[in-house]
Design an enzyme around this catalytic site. Structure first.
Site, PDB file in Angstrom:
ATOM      1  CG  HIS A  77      -2.124  -0.882   1.042  1.00  0.00           C
ATOM      2  ND1 HIS A  77      -3.342  -0.603   1.615  1.00  0.00           N
ATOM      3  CD2 HIS A  77      -2.293  -2.027   0.334  1.00  0.00           C
ATOM      4  CE1 HIS A  77      -4.218  -1.548   1.258  1.00  0.00           C
ATOM      5  NE2 HIS A  77      -3.592  -2.431   0.493  1.00  0.00           N
ATOM      6  CE1 TYR A 205      -5.886   3.977   8.310  1.00  0.00           C
ATOM      7  CE2 TYR A 205      -6.642   3.879  10.583  1.00  0.00           C
ATOM      8  CZ  TYR A 205      -5.779   3.467   9.585  1.00  0.00           C
ATOM      9  OH  TYR A 205      -4.809   2.533   9.871  1.00  0.00           O
ATOM     10  N   PRO A 297      -5.546   0.448  18.169  1.00  0.00           N
ATOM     11  CG  PRO A 297      -7.082  -1.179  17.558  1.00  0.00           C
ATOM     12  CD  PRO A 297      -6.651  -0.332  18.690  1.00  0.00           C
ATOM     13  CE  LYS A 301       2.776   3.354  13.661  1.00  0.00           C
ATOM     14  NZ  LYS A 301       3.305   2.766  12.435  1.00  0.00           N
ATOM     15  CE1 TYR A 389      -0.694   2.629   7.683  1.00  0.00           C
ATOM     16  CE2 TYR A 389      -2.027   3.872   9.239  1.00  0.00           C
ATOM     17  CZ  TYR A 389      -1.854   2.778   8.407  1.00  0.00           C
ATOM     18  OH  TYR A 389      -2.844   1.838   8.304  1.00  0.00           O
TER      19      TYR A 389
HETATM   20  P1  FAS Z   1       0.294 -11.576  21.717  1.00  0.00           P
HETATM   21  O1  FAS Z   1      -0.812 -11.303  22.686  1.00  0.00           O
HETATM   22  O2  FAS Z   1       0.006 -11.600  20.258  1.00  0.00           O
HETATM   23  O3  FAS Z   1       0.967 -12.994  22.039  1.00  0.00           O
HETATM   24  C1  FAS Z   1       1.194 -13.393  23.371  1.00  0.00           C
HETATM   25  C2  FAS Z   1       1.177 -14.916  23.397  1.00  0.00           C
HETATM   26  O4  FAS Z   1       1.496 -15.347  24.730  1.00  0.00           O
HETATM   27  C3  FAS Z   1      -0.195 -15.488  23.070  1.00  0.00           C
HETATM   28  O5  FAS Z   1      -0.071 -16.492  22.082  1.00  0.00           O
HETATM   29  C4  FAS Z   1      -0.677 -16.077  24.388  1.00  0.00           C
HETATM   30  O6  FAS Z   1      -1.452 -17.251  24.212  1.00  0.00           O
HETATM   31  C5  FAS Z   1       0.630 -16.408  25.083  1.00  0.00           C
HETATM   32  N1  FAS Z   1       0.539 -16.454  26.541  1.00  0.00           N
HETATM   33  C6  FAS Z   1      -0.175 -15.644  27.356  1.00  0.00           C
HETATM   34  N2  FAS Z   1       0.001 -16.006  28.645  1.00  0.00           N
HETATM   35  C7  FAS Z   1       0.854 -17.076  28.639  1.00  0.00           C
HETATM   36  C8  FAS Z   1       1.420 -17.898  29.639  1.00  0.00           C
HETATM   37  N3  FAS Z   1       1.133 -17.703  30.921  1.00  0.00           N
HETATM   38  N4  FAS Z   1       2.250 -18.904  29.268  1.00  0.00           N
HETATM   39  C9  FAS Z   1       2.544 -19.101  27.956  1.00  0.00           C
HETATM   40  N5  FAS Z   1       2.042 -18.368  26.948  1.00  0.00           N
HETATM   41  C10 FAS Z   1       1.198 -17.359  27.297  1.00  0.00           C
HETATM   42  N6  FAS Z   1      -2.773  -4.412  16.489  1.00  0.00           N
HETATM   43  C11 FAS Z   1      -2.794  -3.750  15.305  1.00  0.00           C
HETATM   44  O7  FAS Z   1      -1.773  -3.197  14.911  1.00  0.00           O
HETATM   45  N7  FAS Z   1      -3.962  -3.693  14.557  1.00  0.00           N
HETATM   46  C12 FAS Z   1      -5.114  -4.318  14.954  1.00  0.00           C
HETATM   47  O8  FAS Z   1      -6.133  -4.259  14.279  1.00  0.00           O
HETATM   48  C13 FAS Z   1      -5.119  -5.036  16.166  1.00  0.00           C
HETATM   49  N8  FAS Z   1      -6.241  -5.709  16.579  1.00  0.00           N
HETATM   50  C14 FAS Z   1      -6.210  -6.387  17.780  1.00  0.00           C
HETATM   51  C15 FAS Z   1      -7.329  -7.117  18.236  1.00  0.00           C
HETATM   52  C16 FAS Z   1      -7.300  -7.796  19.467  1.00  0.00           C
HETATM   53  C17 FAS Z   1      -8.511  -8.571  19.939  1.00  0.00           C
HETATM   54  C18 FAS Z   1      -6.137  -7.753  20.264  1.00  0.00           C
HETATM   55  C19 FAS Z   1      -6.091  -8.452  21.605  1.00  0.00           C
HETATM   56  C20 FAS Z   1      -5.014  -7.064  19.813  1.00  0.00           C
HETATM   57  C21 FAS Z   1      -5.041  -6.384  18.567  1.00  0.00           C
HETATM   58  N9  FAS Z   1      -3.912  -5.705  18.077  1.00  0.00           N
HETATM   59  C22 FAS Z   1      -3.920  -5.040  16.912  1.00  0.00           C
HETATM   60  C23 FAS Z   1      -2.700  -5.711  18.813  1.00  0.00           C
HETATM   61  C24 FAS Z   1      -2.000  -7.022  18.515  1.00  0.00           C
HETATM   62  O9  FAS Z   1      -1.757  -7.123  17.149  1.00  0.00           O
HETATM   63  C25 FAS Z   1      -0.772  -7.063  19.382  1.00  0.00           C
HETATM   64  O10 FAS Z   1      -0.066  -5.834  19.330  1.00  0.00           O
HETATM   65  C26 FAS Z   1       0.170  -8.196  19.023  1.00  0.00           C
HETATM   66  O11 FAS Z   1      -0.550  -9.397  19.064  1.00  0.00           O
HETATM   67  C27 FAS Z   1       1.327  -8.164  20.025  1.00  0.00           C
HETATM   68  O12 FAS Z   1       2.046  -9.312  19.881  1.00  0.00           O
HETATM   69  P2  FAS Z   1       2.676 -10.031  21.170  1.00  0.00           P
HETATM   70  O13 FAS Z   1       3.343  -9.025  22.003  1.00  0.00           O
HETATM   71  O14 FAS Z   1       3.435 -11.185  20.635  1.00  0.00           O
HETATM   72  O15 FAS Z   1       1.434 -10.519  22.052  1.00  0.00           O
HETATM   73  C1  PHB Z   2      -6.472  -4.190   9.953  1.00  0.00           C
HETATM   74  O1  PHB Z   2      -6.473  -4.384   8.715  1.00  0.00           O
HETATM   75  O2  PHB Z   2      -6.777  -5.095  10.768  1.00  0.00           O
HETATM   76  C2  PHB Z   2      -6.108  -2.846  10.494  1.00  0.00           C
HETATM   77  C3  PHB Z   2      -5.601  -1.894   9.629  1.00  0.00           C
HETATM   78  C4  PHB Z   2      -5.249  -0.651  10.132  1.00  0.00           C
HETATM   79  C5  PHB Z   2      -5.435  -0.373  11.476  1.00  0.00           C
HETATM   80  C6  PHB Z   2      -5.956  -1.351  12.342  1.00  0.00           C
HETATM   81  C7  PHB Z   2      -6.302  -2.582  11.837  1.00  0.00           C
HETATM   82  O3  PHB Z   2      -5.110   0.853  11.974  1.00  0.00           O
END
Ligand code: FAS
Ligand code: PHB
Length: 398
Positions: A77, A205, A297, A301, A389
Site C-alpha cells: 500500500h 479511516y 489499533p 502499531k 504510519y
Molecule cells: P500476543 O498477545 O500476540 O501474544 C502473546 C502470546 O502469549 C499469546 O499467544 C498467548 O497465548 C501467550 N501467553 C499468554 N500467557 C501465557 C502464559 N502464561 N504462558 C505461555 N504463553 C502465554 N494491532 C494492530 O496493529 N492492529 C489491529 O487491528 C489489532 N487488533 C487487535 C485485536 C485484538 C482482539 C487484540 C487483543 C489485539 C489487537 N492488536 C492489533 C494488537 C495485537 O496485534 C498485538 O499488538 C500483538 O498481538 C502483540 O504481539 P505479542 O506481544 O506477541 O502478544
Molecule cells: C487491519 O487491517 O486489521 C487494520 C488496519 C489498520 C489499522 C488497524 C487494523 O489501523
C-alpha cells in the site's frame, strides 16, 4: 512429582509475533531458545488481529528468510485515505516519505513464523500450563511449567517475556518496581472479516458524525472492517444486517464509493487502551510487545512495536554472547521506550482525531474537523501521518 530439568540460553514465554520473531532472530544468531505457549497451535494461528506491516517489519521478516508468502500474498500500500464530511483524502506515503506498508494479516505472519520454526527445529511447546518465572533478578533464572501432565523446569540465562497483556511475565516483577501509564478510551472497535472483494485499493479511516469506521482488507477476496462502538458492547446486539447497515452509513461518500457487502466470517469486539510499563526489564527478564505496552489499533502499531522490541532485544543478547557485554541489554528498556512512546503519541493522536468522543462539545467536534482538514490539505500535516504510519526508524543498541 519428578521435575524434568532442561536448559537453554533464552527462555521465551509466548508464541505471538514478539515471541516467534525473537526465536527466529536468536536462531539466526546461533543463540539457543525455547518458546513456551499456553494455547494450541491452531488457536494461535487462528487469532485474527492486526493487518498492517511497517516497512521495518517487512524487512526483518525478509532478512529472516520468512517473507516468501508475505511477498506473494501481501498487498503493498502506497498510502491511506482519511475521510470526513463525506469525502476521502489520499495521504501518499511514497511521495511524502518514500516508503510503503504491506497489508498481510497477523495470523498469516504467525503461521509463517511457526512453519519456519518447525523447519529450523526451533522448539515451540504448545499447551504449556502453570508457567512461573523464578530468580529473574539473579544470574540463573528459570521457568517452571507443566506440559502434558509432567512438571518441567527450564534453566536459562535470560527470559523473553512475550506473553501479551494478560501474561505472567509482567506480574512476575515485584510490586513497586514498575511505573504504569494508562488511558482507557470511552469506546471499543467492533471488527469483522467479510468474504467480499475490497472495493478499493487502500485503507479508509473515516470520521463520521455517527462514529469512526475503518475499511481495510486481507486479500483480493476478503475485506476487513471496523466500527467504533460503546465499551461493553455485546456482540449479540450486532447481527450482520445491523453491522453492514451501520458501516455503509458511516463510510458513505459524496462520490458514491462504498465497501462491497458479503458474508461475515469473523466478528469481535476489542477494547481500546493506551498502556505502557516502565521499565521494560527487571534483572534478566525482558518484556516485549503487548506484555509491556498496548496501543489503540488506530495507528496500526501493535504488532509492529512487538517486532521492533525484540529486534532491539536480540541485538543486546548478541552483544552479550559475542563479547560478554551487558551494555546493549542495559539499554534495552530506554531504547524501546523512546520508540514506544512516539508510537503511543501517534496512536493516541489518530484515535482522538478520528473518533467521536462521547464527552465532546460542539467546539471539540469542529476542532476535530479542522485538524482533519489541516492534515489532509497541508503537505507538512500529511507528512507527519505518513512518517509515523510507515514506521519510525528502529535505533540500534550500539
Ligand atoms: P500476543 O498477545 O500476540 O501474544 C502473546 C502470546 O502469549 C499469546 O499467544 C498467548 O497465548 C501467550 N501467553 C499468554 N500467557 C501465557 C502464559 N502464561 N504462558 C505461555 N504463553 C502465554 N494491532 C494492530 O496493529 N492492529 C489491529 O487491528 C489489532 N487488533 C487487535 C485485536 C485484538 C482482539 C487484540 C487483543 C489485539 C489487537 N492488536 C492489533 C494488537 C495485537 O496485534 C498485538 O499488538 C500483538 O498481538 C502483540 O504481539 P505479542 O506481544 O506477541 O502478544
Ligand atoms: C487491519 O487491517 O486489521 C487494520 C488496519 C489498520 C489499522 C488497524 C487494523 O489501523
Amino acid at each position: 512429582m519428578e521435575v524434568i530439568r532442561t536448559q537453554t540460553q533464552v527462555g521465551i514465554v509466548g508464541a505471538g509475533p514478539a515471541g516467534l520473531v525473537l526465536a527466529h532472530l536468536l536462531h539466526a544468531l546461533g543463540i539457543s531458545c525455547v518458546v513456551l505457549e499456553a494455547r494450541d497451535r491452531s488457536y494461535v494461528e487462528g487469532r485474527v488481529r492486526a493487518g498492517v506491516l511497517e516497512q521495518g517489519t517487512v524487512d526483518i521478516l525478509n532478512e529472516l528468510g520468512l517473507g516468501d508468502r508475505m511477498r506473494r500474498e501481501g498487498l503493498t500500500h502506497h498510502g491511506v485515505e482519511i475521510g470526513f464530511n463525506g469525502r476521502r483524502h489520499h495521504v501518499d506515503f511514497e511521495k511524502l516519505v518514500g516508503k510503503t506498508v504491506t497489508v498481510y494479516g497477523q495470523h498469516e505472519v504467525v503461521k509463517d513464523l511457526i512453519a519456519g520454526a518447525h523447519a529450523r527445529h526451533i522448539p515451540i511447546l504448545f499447551d504449556v500450563e502453570n508457567v512461573s518465572l523464578h530468580d529473574i533478578d539473579g544470574s540463573a533464572p528459570s521457568i517452571r511449567y507443566t506440559h502434558h501432565g509432567l512438571s518441567h523446569e527450564l534453566s536459562c540465562d535470560f527470559i523473553g517475556g512475550c506473553d501479551g497483556f494478560h501474561g505472567v511475565s509482567r506480574p512476575s516483577i515485584p510490586e513497586g518496581v514498575l511505573k504504569i501509564y494508562e488511558r482507557v478510551y470511552p469506546f471499543s472497535w467492533l471488527g469483522i472479516l467479510a468474504e467480499a472483494p475490497p472495493s478499493q485499493d487502500e485503507l479508509v479511516y473515516m470520521h463520521s458524525d455517527r462514529g469512526f469506521a475503518l475499511f481495510s482488507m486481507r486479500s483480493p477476496t476478503v475485506t476487513r472492517l471496523y466500527l467504533q462502538c460503546a465499551n461493553e458492547t455485546d456482540i449479540a446486539d450486532w447481527p450482520d444486517e445491523r453491522v453492514w447497515a451501520e458501516l455503509l452509513l458511516r463510510l458513505q461518500c459524496e462520490d458514491g464509493w462504498a465497501p462491497h457487502v458479503g458474508q461475515i466470517i469473523q466478528k469481535s469486539v476489542t477494547p481500546m487502551r493506551s498502556f505502557v510499563t516502565e521499565p521494560m526489564q527487571y534483572g534478566r527478564l525482558f518484556l516485549a510487545g503487548d506484555a509491556a505496552h498496548i496501543v489503540p489499533p488506530t495507528g496500526a502499531k501493535g504488532m509492529n512495536l512487538a517486532i521492533s522490541d525484540v529486534k532491539v532485544l536480540s541485538e543486546g543478547l548478541s552483544l552479550y554472547y559475542r563479547e560478554g557485554a551487558m551494555r546493549g541489554l542495559d539499554r534495552y528498556s530506554s531504547l524501546c521506550l523512546r520508540r514506544v512512546w512516539k508510537a503511543q503519541r501517534f496512536s493516541w493522536w489518530m484515535t482522538s482525531m478520528l473518533h467521536r468522543m462521547p464527552d465532546a462539545n460542539d467546539f471539540d467536534h469542529r476542532r476535530q474537523l479542522a485538524e482533519l482538514d489541516y492534515v489532509t490539505s497541508s503537505e507538512a500535516g500529511a507528512r507527519t501521518i505518513a512518517e509515523n504510519y510507515v514506521g519510525l526508524p528502529i535505533e540500534g543498541v550500539d
